[in-house]
Design a protein around this motif. Structure first.
Motif, PDB file in Angstrom:
ATOM      1  N   VAL A   3     -12.925   8.856 -16.085  1.00 10.04           N
ATOM      2  CA  VAL A   3     -12.532   7.790 -17.004  1.00 10.04           C
ATOM      3  C   VAL A   3     -11.022   7.755 -17.182  1.00 10.04           C
ATOM      4  O   VAL A   3     -10.418   6.668 -17.280  1.00 10.04           O
ATOM      5  N   ASP A   4     -10.399   8.931 -17.230  1.00 10.19           N
ATOM      6  CA  ASP A   4      -8.934   8.956 -17.380  1.00 10.19           C
ATOM      7  C   ASP A   4      -8.248   8.270 -16.205  1.00 10.19           C
ATOM      8  O   ASP A   4      -7.238   7.571 -16.382  1.00 10.19           O
ATOM      9  N   LYS A   7      -8.540   4.615 -16.740  1.00  7.59           N
ATOM     10  CA  LYS A   7      -7.596   4.152 -17.760  1.00  7.59           C
ATOM     11  C   LYS A   7      -6.172   4.080 -17.206  1.00  7.59           C
ATOM     12  O   LYS A   7      -5.403   3.184 -17.584  1.00  7.59           O
ATOM     13  N   LEU A  10      -6.012   0.869 -15.453  1.00  3.52           N
ATOM     14  CA  LEU A  10      -5.925  -0.237 -16.401  1.00  3.52           C
ATOM     15  C   LEU A  10      -4.500  -0.399 -16.906  1.00  3.52           C
ATOM     16  O   LEU A  10      -3.984  -1.527 -17.010  1.00  3.52           O
ATOM     17  N   ASN A 295      -7.620   5.050 -28.341  1.00  2.00           N
ATOM     18  CA  ASN A 295      -6.933   4.488 -27.181  1.00  2.00           C
ATOM     19  C   ASN A 295      -5.594   3.870 -27.550  1.00  2.00           C
ATOM     20  O   ASN A 295      -4.613   3.999 -26.802  1.00  2.00           O
ATOM     21  N   ARG A 298      -3.100   6.529 -28.017  1.00  2.00           N
ATOM     22  CA  ARG A 298      -2.664   7.004 -26.701  1.00  2.00           C
ATOM     23  C   ARG A 298      -1.484   6.174 -26.187  1.00  2.00           C
ATOM     24  O   ARG A 298      -0.641   6.674 -25.432  1.00  2.00           O
ATOM     25  N   ALA A 365      -4.427  -3.443 -23.393  1.00  2.00           N
ATOM     26  CA  ALA A 365      -4.703  -2.124 -22.824  1.00  2.00           C
ATOM     27  C   ALA A 365      -5.709  -1.349 -23.671  1.00  2.00           C
ATOM     28  O   ALA A 365      -6.639  -0.730 -23.142  1.00  2.00           O
ATOM     29  N   MET A 369      -9.365  -0.138 -22.314  1.00  2.00           N
ATOM     30  CA  MET A 369      -9.742   1.278 -22.288  1.00  2.00           C
ATOM     31  C   MET A 369     -10.976   1.532 -23.142  1.00  2.00           C
ATOM     32  O   MET A 369     -11.843   2.343 -22.785  1.00  2.00           O
ATOM     33  N   THR A 370     -11.086   0.862 -24.270  1.00  2.00           N
ATOM     34  CA  THR A 370     -12.261   1.024 -25.134  1.00  2.00           C
ATOM     35  C   THR A 370     -13.511   0.493 -24.439  1.00  2.00           C
ATOM     36  O   THR A 370     -14.595   1.082 -24.556  1.00  2.00           O
ATOM     37  N   VAL A 372     -14.058   0.485 -21.245  1.00  2.00           N
ATOM     38  CA  VAL A 372     -14.448   1.484 -20.235  1.00  2.00           C
ATOM     39  C   VAL A 372     -15.089   2.692 -20.899  1.00  2.00           C
ATOM     40  O   VAL A 372     -16.086   3.238 -20.396  1.00  2.00           O
ATOM     41  N   ASP A 373     -14.547   3.146 -22.028  1.00  2.00           N
ATOM     42  CA  ASP A 373     -15.183   4.246 -22.752  1.00  2.00           C
ATOM     43  C   ASP A 373     -16.635   3.916 -23.065  1.00  2.00           C
ATOM     44  O   ASP A 373     -17.533   4.739 -22.872  1.00  2.00           O
TER      45      ASP A 373
END
Length: 441
Positions: A3-4, A7, A10, A295, A298, A365, A369-370, A372-373
């Motif tokens: 997942v990282d 991200k 992304l 996210n 981050r 972004a 990312m959320t 994908v989480d």
């Protein structure tokens, strides 16, 4: 699945898209369009999708200025939402140009993952948030069928994982009297404007007795045509808000009584036409909201606490209606300094600023990312579902502590209603104040 790594891709996609997103946001800002008239803005967003190889269904779900695009082959379906309507006179003083471009950016970044996207995306362009309830109208046509969660981001003066959104109903009221010469034969008239003024003052008297989170505001749209004619018609528009749908219905009944009081006092007749579309309160899905916060942090964003937002600052949105259908979030993203208020020209100025454009890219972004989480994490999906079911089973939105972004947040939710015992006072269901929220509103 890493997942990282997804991200990271992304983030790179958003960076590459930045000139496009900024250009679209500023073009929408420079050409404000009212609800259901956002033809230029909708076309800009659809054209951008199609330039990146994504087919856009224009006039989707029954509205002329809506659109929809869907991609991804299998897995959970995340709805990403854009708004793009403006306000009369003050333009994009709610920053919907930022909402439009951030939603577009999230969708395009997720599409850039191609076959590595661990789910499906439904990107929706939703007209007329300010007045008209585009999301509710689209939902009635199936816009959120098959969606597992929904998200958008709204510009503000601070970063927040959610925002208190009240249930909201609009009513057009007309008073019907009898015209007469205002000097030579006033006794033959029945003054519709007097009826409206009495009703307006009755509502003003009612306001001081409303519990926290209840709001009524309105304007007179027709007060007559000439000073020497007893007005036979007077009209007004009111907006009524309450913390949830049940309390909204109770307040609507009190407002109807004020209208009837004006009519009875003047020998006129009142007709109240409540809008078919009512905005629901927001049921924040806290597991999803906290994933968004992690996210956004981050990306360097610093969040303030949702529970520190006083209920007196609450607003309304048709995103509340979506939150009754599917797990939903409506986080706020900072793009203006504190003291700048929504629906003021200063807010519109900030919505085109460099800070506003950073909100576009960071919002895009963080949402991507959320998404994908959520798609990649079965545990997060379970927490999101459990929280949604818990909120749906308790329409009073019982108070619970807000789980922080670092805690196990299954089922967590929060309302600004002060905790305590329910009491009946003067026909209102109110909660006795607790120390935690006693000063709110």
């Amino acid at each position: 699945m890493n997942v990282d790594a997804l991200k990271g891709r992304l983030g790179a996609a958003i960076e590459a898209l930045t000139p496009t997103l900024v250009g679209i946001s500023r073009e929408i800002h420079a050409n404000p369009e009212l609800g259901f008239q956002e033809f230029r803005s909708s076309a800009l967003l659809c054209d951008a999708l199609e330039r990146h190889g994504i087919q856009a269904a224009r006039r989707a779900y029954g509205l002329e200025t809506s659109f929809a695009a869907e991609f991804g082959r299998s897995g959970p379906c995340v709805a990403v939402i854009s708004e793009y309507d403006a306000l009369p006179d003050v333009g994009h003083a709610c920053g919907h140009n930022i909402i439009a471009a951030s939603g577009l950016g999230a969708a395009l970044a997720l599409a850039a993952l191609k076959d590595d996207l661990p789910g499906k995306v439904r990107y929706l362009g939703t007209p007329a948030e300010e007045a008209g309830g585009g999301k509710e109208l689209m939902a009635r046509q199936g816009a959120f069928a098959g969606v597992d969660c929904a998200m958008m981001v709204h510009p503000s003066t601070e970063d927040l994982p959610s925002y208190p959104l009240l249930a909201n109903a609009r009513v057009q009221v007309s008073f019907h009297g009898r015209a007469a010469h205002a000097s030579s034969s006033p006794e033959a008239g029945r003054n519709a404007l007097d009826a409206l003024v009495i009703a307006y003052q009755a509502i003003g008297a009612l306001r001081q007795h409303l519990p926290a989170g209840h709001r009524v505001h309105g304007i007179i749209t027709n007060g007559g045509k000439a000073a020497n004619i007893v007005p036979e018609l007077a009209e007004a528009l009111f907006v009524v808000r309450a913390p949830d749908m049940e309390r909204l219905n109770a307040l609507k009944a009190r407002i109807d009584a004020c209208f009837q009081a004006g009519a009875l006092a003047t020998g006129t007749h009142a007709k109240a036409a409540w809008d078919d579309v009512i905005y629901a309160d927001l049921r924040t899905n806290w597991p999803l909201a906290n994933a968004y916060q992690r996210n956004a942090e981050r990306l360097g964003r610093s969040f303030e606490r949702y529970e520190d937002v006083p209920l007196s600052r609450a607003a309304s949105s048709d995103m509340g209606n979506v939150s009754y259908l599917v797990p939903s979030i409506h986080p706020m993203i900072r793009m203006a300094p504190k003291g700048v208020v929504h629906h003021h020209r200063d807010f519109a100025t900030w919505a085109a600023s460099d800070d506003g454009m950073r909100a576009v890219t960071d919002g895009a972004a963080a949402m991507a990312m959320t998404a994908v989480d959520f798609m990649a994490d079965d545990n997060l999906q379970r927490k999101v579902r459990d929280a949604f079911r818990a909120a749906s089973g308790n329409p009073q939105h019982a108070d619970e502590a807000v789980p922080t972004a670092g805690e196990d947040d299954a089922g967590g939710r929060h309302t600004h209603a002060a905790s305590g015992d329910l009491l009946e006072e003067g026909g209102w269901k109110v909660r006795t104040a607790s120390s935690r929220m006693a000063g709110a509103g």
